[in-house]
Motif scaffolding. Structure first.
Motif, mmCIF file in Angstrom:
data_model
loop_
_atom_site.group_PDB
_atom_site.id
_atom_site.type_symbol
_atom_site.label_atom_id
_atom_site.label_comp_id
_atom_site.label_asym_id
_atom_site.label_seq_id
_atom_site.Cartn_x
_atom_site.Cartn_y
_atom_site.Cartn_z
ATOM 1 N N GLY A 60 0.837 -1.244 0.061
ATOM 2 C CA GLY A 60 -0.046 0.051 -0.084
ATOM 3 C C GLY A 60 0.799 1.364 -0.008
ATOM 4 N N THR A 61 2.343 1.243 -0.187
ATOM 5 C CA THR A 61 3.084 2.368 -0.246
ATOM 6 C C THR A 61 3.919 2.488 -1.418
ATOM 7 N N GLU A 62 4.214 3.434 -1.829
ATOM 8 C CA GLU A 62 5.230 3.686 -2.886
ATOM 9 C C GLU A 62 6.106 4.619 -2.357
ATOM 10 N N VAL A 63 7.265 4.639 -3.051
ATOM 11 C CA VAL A 63 8.392 5.598 -2.616
ATOM 12 C C VAL A 63 8.063 7.104 -3.296
ATOM 13 N N GLY A 64 7.360 6.891 -4.418
ATOM 14 C CA GLY A 64 7.088 7.972 -4.949
ATOM 15 C C GLY A 64 6.235 9.146 -4.225
ATOM 16 N N GLU A 65 5.517 8.614 -3.077
ATOM 17 C CA GLU A 65 4.711 9.376 -2.155
ATOM 18 C C GLU A 65 5.374 10.302 -1.052
ATOM 19 N N LEU A 66 6.532 9.794 -1.204
ATOM 20 C CA LEU A 66 7.479 10.387 -0.050
ATOM 21 C C LEU A 66 8.837 10.889 -0.448
ATOM 22 N N ILE A 67 9.057 10.649 -1.623
ATOM 23 C CA ILE A 67 10.164 11.400 -2.196
ATOM 24 C C ILE A 67 9.815 12.698 -2.670
ATOM 25 N N THR A 68 10.980 13.767 -2.259
ATOM 26 C CA THR A 68 10.784 15.215 -2.510
ATOM 27 C C THR A 68 11.597 15.728 -3.849
ATOM 28 N N SER A 69 12.951 14.701 -3.979
ATOM 29 C CA SER A 69 13.845 15.067 -4.879
ATOM 30 C C SER A 69 14.867 13.950 -5.142
ATOM 31 N N VAL A 70 15.430 13.881 -6.289
ATOM 32 C CA VAL A 70 16.361 12.965 -6.460
ATOM 33 C C VAL A 70 17.695 13.720 -7.204
ATOM 34 N N GLU A 71 18.791 13.471 -6.591
ATOM 35 C CA GLU A 71 19.870 13.989 -7.314
ATOM 36 C C GLU A 71 20.502 12.842 -8.159
ATOM 37 N N VAL A 72 20.903 13.453 -9.555
ATOM 38 C CA VAL A 72 21.135 12.400 -10.540
ATOM 39 C C VAL A 72 22.524 13.123 -11.061
ATOM 40 N N PHE A 73 23.011 12.464 -11.960
ATOM 41 C CA PHE A 73 24.161 12.721 -12.930
ATOM 42 C C PHE A 73 23.493 12.479 -14.246
ATOM 43 N N ASP A 74 23.407 13.713 -15.166
ATOM 44 C CA ASP A 74 22.837 13.302 -16.559
ATOM 45 C C ASP A 74 24.023 13.197 -17.219
ATOM 46 N N ARG A 75 24.131 11.734 -17.730
ATOM 47 C CA ARG A 75 25.395 11.465 -18.551
ATOM 48 C C ARG A 75 25.148 11.969 -19.909
ATOM 49 N N ILE A 76 24.299 12.679 -20.371
ATOM 50 C CA ILE A 76 24.332 13.408 -21.844
ATOM 51 C C ILE A 76 24.762 14.743 -21.540
ATOM 52 N N ALA A 77 24.325 15.394 -20.655
ATOM 53 C CA ALA A 77 24.753 16.762 -20.423
ATOM 54 C C ALA A 77 25.907 16.824 -19.622
ATOM 55 N N GLY A 78 26.226 15.772 -18.937
ATOM 56 C CA GLY A 78 27.868 15.718 -18.274
ATOM 57 C C GLY A 78 27.588 16.593 -16.872
ATOM 58 N N GLN A 79 26.664 16.602 -16.154
ATOM 59 C CA GLN A 79 26.285 17.553 -15.050
ATOM 60 C C GLN A 79 25.435 16.847 -14.105
ATOM 61 N N VAL A 80 25.524 17.406 -12.832
ATOM 62 C CA VAL A 80 24.699 16.791 -11.653
ATOM 63 C C VAL A 80 23.290 17.841 -11.694
ATOM 64 N N ARG A 81 22.357 17.059 -11.667
ATOM 65 C CA ARG A 81 21.035 17.879 -11.558
ATOM 66 C C ARG A 81 20.222 17.444 -10.368
ATOM 67 N N GLU A 82 19.402 18.240 -9.934
ATOM 68 C CA GLU A 82 18.205 17.828 -8.938
ATOM 69 C C GLU A 82 16.887 17.613 -9.552
ATOM 70 N N LEU A 83 16.157 16.813 -9.428
ATOM 71 C CA LEU A 83 14.847 16.648 -10.040
ATOM 72 C C LEU A 83 13.879 16.538 -9.008
ATOM 73 N N SER A 84 12.773 17.201 -9.231
ATOM 74 C CA SER A 84 11.771 17.335 -8.101
ATOM 75 C C SER A 84 10.766 16.077 -8.417
ATOM 76 N N ALA A 85 10.065 15.792 -7.297
ATOM 77 C CA ALA A 85 8.937 14.722 -7.508
ATOM 78 C C ALA A 85 8.153 14.997 -8.715
ATOM 79 N N VAL A 86 7.451 16.198 -8.819
ATOM 80 C CA VAL A 86 6.905 16.357 -10.062
ATOM 81 C C VAL A 86 7.731 16.004 -11.499
ATOM 82 N N GLU A 87 9.036 16.509 -11.808
ATOM 83 C CA GLU A 87 9.603 15.992 -12.724
ATOM 84 C C GLU A 87 9.766 14.789 -12.782
#
Length: 357
Positions: free
Chosen positions: A131-158
């Motif tokens: 009955g629980t999904e992590v998407g309900e509780l995650i506010t953001s995820v920090e990623v490395f964009d391997r195409i852009a070559g940079q660190v990005r922060e993605l919001s739950a909406v994104e």
């Protein structure tokens, strides 16, 4: 070194070039050394491994570069007397992280206890259980964009969470490889010893409460672990039912309940961010479809090196001597049988590496 050593299926052939990244700097260095771009598309791409709990790797192995994400660390930020933001590095063991949050008096993740794998894998699949999904509780995820070559922060909406999917997973499916490597995940949890309202009927029954009730978060954790263990879904080297990738198929979602057999289970489909029911969609049980298509617990083909779990028909398992091709053969038989019986095509949940159904 065989990739079987890094997967819960204990399957997978050799890795030609393997790096274990234990720090953020080591992980970013690997990513920058192996970018995703036009110049690399004709070469084998890289394989990132966290807990290896959602991978089925070919018997021939993987020809490209392999990076095991082993970064660790958590930080807490108090938002108010009742809310706390927790950020965990991608390589943190998921179940150990859940236990840590409960020890700190934070609730929200208790129903996701006992799931093997790493923190960084959870937003990709929008991992969920009871009955629980992590998407309900995650506010953001920090990623490395391997195409852009940079660190990005993605919001739950994104991140565009859906049932067992996200924008991260869809980008990976489009390109055939990981465009976004998860570096860390941030959750917003309640400072409380009480659980989230219990939403799952089997869990409510095990707790002897009604749907919507709250109980001790620690009690939910221990009960969920017991339920998962009864299905062979808590890792145990002595239990071949746990030599698997957990649930091998996702629960199908249909546009109309009339597509389902009259007696098939029916569940609402909810938006993981708002919790609102999505009108017109109905989810059913893959395990029910498998069982009613004639596949019993322990079902196997030929010598039985791979079989359905003896405890739970939704898991395909390595009985100790299986090859990846044995699992694929079994999976194809189950998919064909369910489609023939009900006209519904089951979708696999694991990520296939150098192999396919």
């Amino acid at each position: 070194m065989n990739l079987a050593d890094f997967t819960t299926f204990r399957l997978g052939g050799p890795a030609q070039d393997l790096t274990v990244a234990k720090s953020r700097d080591e992980l970013l260095a690997f990513c920058r050394e192996h970018p995703l771009g036009l110049s690399t598309r004709d070469e084998p791409d890289v394989l990132f491994i966290g807990g290896g709990s959602n991978l089925l790797v070919a018997d021939a192995g993987f020809d490209g570069h392999v990076c095991v994400v082993a970064t660790t660390g958590t930080t807490l930020t108090e938002l108010s007397d009742t809310e706390t933001r927790v950020t965990a590095e991608a390589g943190e063991n998921w179940d150990e992280f859940v236990a840590q949050t409960l020890e700190k008096g934070l609730s929200g993740l208790e129903a996701l206890s006992g799931i093997p794998g790493s923190v960084g894998a959870t937003p990709i699949q929008n991992v969920g259980a009871y009955g629980t999904e992590v998407g309900e509780l995650i506010t953001s995820v920090e990623v490395f964009d391997r195409i852009a070559g940079q660190v990005r922060e993605l919001s739950a909406v994104e991140l565009e969470f859906g049932y067992r999917t996200s924008a991260l997973k869809r980008a990976q499916q489009r390109s055939g490889t990981a465009q976004f490597l998860v570096l860390s995940v941030t959750f917003e949890l309640q400072r409380s010893r009480a659980s989230l309202p219990v939403r799952y009927a089997q869990l409510a029954s095990a707790l002897d409460v009604e749907i919507g009730d709250t109980v001790s978060a620690d009690l939910v954790r221990s009960t969920v672990i017991d339920l998962r263990a009864s299905k062979g879904m808590v890792l145990d080297s002595n239990d071949h039912d746990s030599w698997s990738a957990g649930s091998f198929f996702t629960n199908p979602i249909v546009d109309s309940p009339e597509e389902l057999p009259a007696e098939a289970p029916r569940y609402p489909v909810t938006d993981p961010l708002s919790g609102a029911t999505i009108a017109g969609l109905t989810k059913t049980s893959a395990a029910w479809l498998i069982e009613h298509a004639g596949f019993t617990k322990g079902f196997h083909i030929g010598e039985g090196r791979a079989s359905l779990s003896t405890k739970h028909t939704l898991a395909l398992t390595n009985r100790g001597q299986a090859a990846t091709d044995d699992v694929l053969e079994l999976a194809r038989a189950v998919v064909a049988g369910v489609e023939e019986k009900f006209g519904i095509v089951l979708e696999p949940e694991p990520t296939f590496i150098a192999c396919s159904l």
